[in-house]
Design a protein around this motif. Structure first.
Motif, PDB file in Angstrom:
ATOM      1  N   GLN A 222       0.844  -1.194   0.000  1.00 12.49           N
ATOM      2  CA  GLN A 222       0.000   0.000   0.000  1.00 12.49           C
ATOM      3  C   GLN A 222       0.880   1.244   0.000  1.00 12.49           C
ATOM      4  OE1 GLN A 222      -2.754   0.144   3.226  1.00 12.49           O
ATOM      5  NE2 GLN A 222      -3.467   2.190   2.741  1.00 12.49           N
ATOM      6  N   VAL A 223       0.570   2.168  -0.895  1.00 15.75           N
ATOM      7  CA  VAL A 223       1.341   3.408  -0.982  1.00 15.75           C
ATOM      8  C   VAL A 223       1.119   4.244   0.272  1.00 15.75           C
ATOM      9  CG1 VAL A 223       1.631   5.557  -2.236  1.00 15.75           C
ATOM     10  CG2 VAL A 223       1.257   3.422  -3.499  1.00 15.75           C
ATOM     11  N   GLN A 224       2.214   4.673   0.869  1.00 11.47           N
ATOM     12  CA  GLN A 224       2.136   5.591   2.006  1.00 11.47           C
ATOM     13  C   GLN A 224       3.150   6.701   1.817  1.00 11.47           C
ATOM     14  OE1 GLN A 224       2.437   3.531   5.797  1.00 11.47           O
ATOM     15  NE2 GLN A 224       0.207   3.522   5.951  1.00 11.47           N
ATOM     16  N   LEU A 225       2.721   7.917   2.103  1.00  9.02           N
ATOM     17  CA  LEU A 225       3.579   9.098   2.061  1.00  9.02           C
ATOM     18  C   LEU A 225       3.368   9.861   3.358  1.00  9.02           C
ATOM     19  CD1 LEU A 225       2.710  10.235  -1.570  1.00  9.02           C
ATOM     20  CD2 LEU A 225       4.811   9.080  -0.847  1.00  9.02           C
ATOM     21  N   VAL A 226       4.461  10.144   4.051  1.00 10.53           N
ATOM     22  CA  VAL A 226       4.364  10.817   5.344  1.00 10.53           C
ATOM     23  C   VAL A 226       5.305  12.009   5.343  1.00 10.53           C
ATOM     24  CG1 VAL A 226       4.597  10.606   7.828  1.00 10.53           C
ATOM     25  CG2 VAL A 226       3.794   8.648   6.485  1.00 10.53           C
ATOM     26  N   GLU A 227       4.729  13.212   5.445  1.00 15.36           N
ATOM     27  CA  GLU A 227       5.513  14.436   5.477  1.00 15.36           C
ATOM     28  C   GLU A 227       5.887  14.783   6.916  1.00 15.36           C
ATOM     29  OE1 GLU A 227       2.204  15.155   2.310  1.00 15.36           O
ATOM     30  OE2 GLU A 227       2.406  14.222   4.292  1.00 15.36           O
TER      31      GLU A 227
END
Length: 113
Positions: free
Chosen positions: A1-6
């Motif tokens: 699953q794609v995850q992006l955390v800024e």
């Protein structure tokens, strides 16, 4: 699953600097163009900068010369170094995987004296 955390947002005075980070997971990061966008309440989300999978970079005019987008494929990280910040840079900043338009949750940047 794609995850992006800024991460890396905060309060900074005009003329100051911040470095935003975007941690990516769930996909082969090195193969994808990535970008930074920002949004202020009541306005559309606006593109800031893009880094291609080949490391080609492009910037919105207002960011060119002050912001630097970069990536570390080994760490699956993207960065936005922001220098000479102005009050008008105040916004929530989002990273995005351009293919499929996957977004992170955003990190707030406030430029104020």
């Amino acid at each position: 699953q794609v995850q992006l955390v800024e991460s890396g947002g905060g309060l900074v005075q005009p003329g100051g600097s911040l470095r935003l980070s975007c941690a990516a997971s769930g996909f082969p990061f090195a193969d994808f163009d990535m970008s930074w966008h920002r949004q202020v309440p009541g306005r559309l989300r606006a593109w800031v900068a893009t880094i291609s999978w080949r490391n080609t970079t492009t910037y919105v005019d207002s960011a060119r010369g002050r912001f630097t987008i970069s990536r570390d494929n080994a760490k699956q990280m993207m960065y936005l170094q922001m220098n000479m910040l102005k009050t008008e840079d105040t916004a929530t900043y989002y990273c995005r995987r351009d293919v499929g338009s996957w977004w992170g949750q955003g990190t707030q940047v406030t430029v104020s004296s």
